[in-house]
Design an enzyme around this catalytic site. Structure first.
Site, PDB file in Angstrom:
ATOM      1  N   HIS A 126      32.532  25.479  38.016  1.00  0.00           N
ATOM      2  CA  HIS A 126      32.973  26.866  37.971  1.00  0.00           C
ATOM      3  C   HIS A 126      34.112  27.094  38.956  1.00  0.00           C
ATOM      4  O   HIS A 126      34.296  26.334  39.912  1.00  0.00           O
ATOM      5  CB  HIS A 126      31.814  27.794  38.322  1.00  0.00           C
ATOM      6  CG  HIS A 126      30.753  27.870  37.263  1.00  0.00           C
ATOM      7  ND1 HIS A 126      29.631  28.639  37.405  1.00  0.00           N
ATOM      8  CD2 HIS A 126      30.644  27.285  36.053  1.00  0.00           C
ATOM      9  CE1 HIS A 126      28.867  28.525  36.335  1.00  0.00           C
ATOM     10  NE2 HIS A 126      29.460  27.697  35.489  1.00  0.00           N
ATOM     11  N   GLU A 182      34.536  29.427  41.252  1.00  0.00           N
ATOM     12  CA  GLU A 182      34.142  29.720  42.636  1.00  0.00           C
ATOM     13  C   GLU A 182      33.813  28.450  43.408  1.00  0.00           C
ATOM     14  O   GLU A 182      34.218  28.299  44.562  1.00  0.00           O
ATOM     15  CB  GLU A 182      32.927  30.661  42.674  1.00  0.00           C
ATOM     16  CG  GLU A 182      33.156  31.992  42.010  1.00  0.00           C
ATOM     17  CD  GLU A 182      32.720  32.043  40.553  1.00  0.00           C
ATOM     18  OE1 GLU A 182      32.235  33.098  40.139  1.00  0.00           O
ATOM     19  OE2 GLU A 182      32.856  31.024  39.836  1.00  0.00           O
ATOM     20  N   CYS A 231      27.859  33.609  38.895  1.00  0.00           N
ATOM     21  CA  CYS A 231      26.535  33.352  38.339  1.00  0.00           C
ATOM     22  C   CYS A 231      25.461  33.505  39.409  1.00  0.00           C
ATOM     23  O   CYS A 231      25.690  33.243  40.586  1.00  0.00           O
ATOM     24  CB  CYS A 231      26.471  31.977  37.683  1.00  0.00           C
ATOM     25  SG  CYS A 231      26.762  30.568  38.763  1.00  0.00           S
ATOM     26  N   CYS A 237      26.919  30.111  41.839  1.00  0.00           N
ATOM     27  CA  CYS A 237      28.141  30.504  42.538  1.00  0.00           C
ATOM     28  C   CYS A 237      27.863  31.583  43.575  1.00  0.00           C
ATOM     29  O   CYS A 237      28.454  31.573  44.656  1.00  0.00           O
ATOM     30  CB  CYS A 237      29.204  30.943  41.540  1.00  0.00           C
ATOM     31  SG  CYS A 237      29.828  29.555  40.562  1.00  0.00           S
TER      32      CYS A 237
END
Length: 149
Positions: A49, A51, A74, A84
């Site tokens: 992801h 992040e 998330c 995240c």
């Protein structure tokens, strides 16, 4: 300044638009004292992801920083790994600016709630319509809510 950094997060995300299925493309920019420390977009195929990549790049400099994220971080991972939102808390980020809500079963308010419970400042809705339009969140199969802006 917030709008400028969110627009940068949009631009970063656009570099991977259409490459992240089944996940939506997300942009993240980490900033401290007006300086961009790191930026990333969701990787092709949906992992890692945005992040987590940006936090890895920023390292310990992320302590006290602000993260600008185009979609709610998330709150849980299908893999069982750190979400995240957990990563943002662990990194010591002091504020997270989120453009759009995410109703996927792995976010659905969980990410923002985790951040708030950990004492991280959370702001939602900045440039939400621009993000929505630019990143085609309305077409994402995960079911993103219309922005709250």
């Amino acid at each position: 300044m917030d709008s400028q950094f969110m627009r940068r997060a949009i631009a970063v995300a656009l570099t991977h638009l259409g490459k992240t299925a089944p996940n939506p493309v997300v942009g993240c920019v980490i900033v401290r004292d007006g300086q961009v420390l790191a930026e990333a977009a969701t990787a092709p195929g949906g992992r890692p992801h945005a992040e987590e990549q940006a936090l890895d790049a920023a390292g310990t400099a992320a302590v006290g920083a602000t993260a600008y994220v185009t979609l709610e971080p998330c709150g849980a991972r299908s893999s069982g790994g750190l979400s995240c939102s957990e990563r943002l808390v662990a990194a010591g980020v002091k504020r997270v600016v989120i453009a759009c809500d995410d109703t996927s079963p792995f976010a659905s308010g969980q990410g923002a709630e985790r951040l708030l419970l950990a004492g991280v400042g959370v702001e939602c809705g900045l440039l939400a319509q621009e993000v929505w339009d630019a990143l085609a969140y309305g077409a994402w199969k995960g079911g993103v809510n219309p922005p709250r802006a």
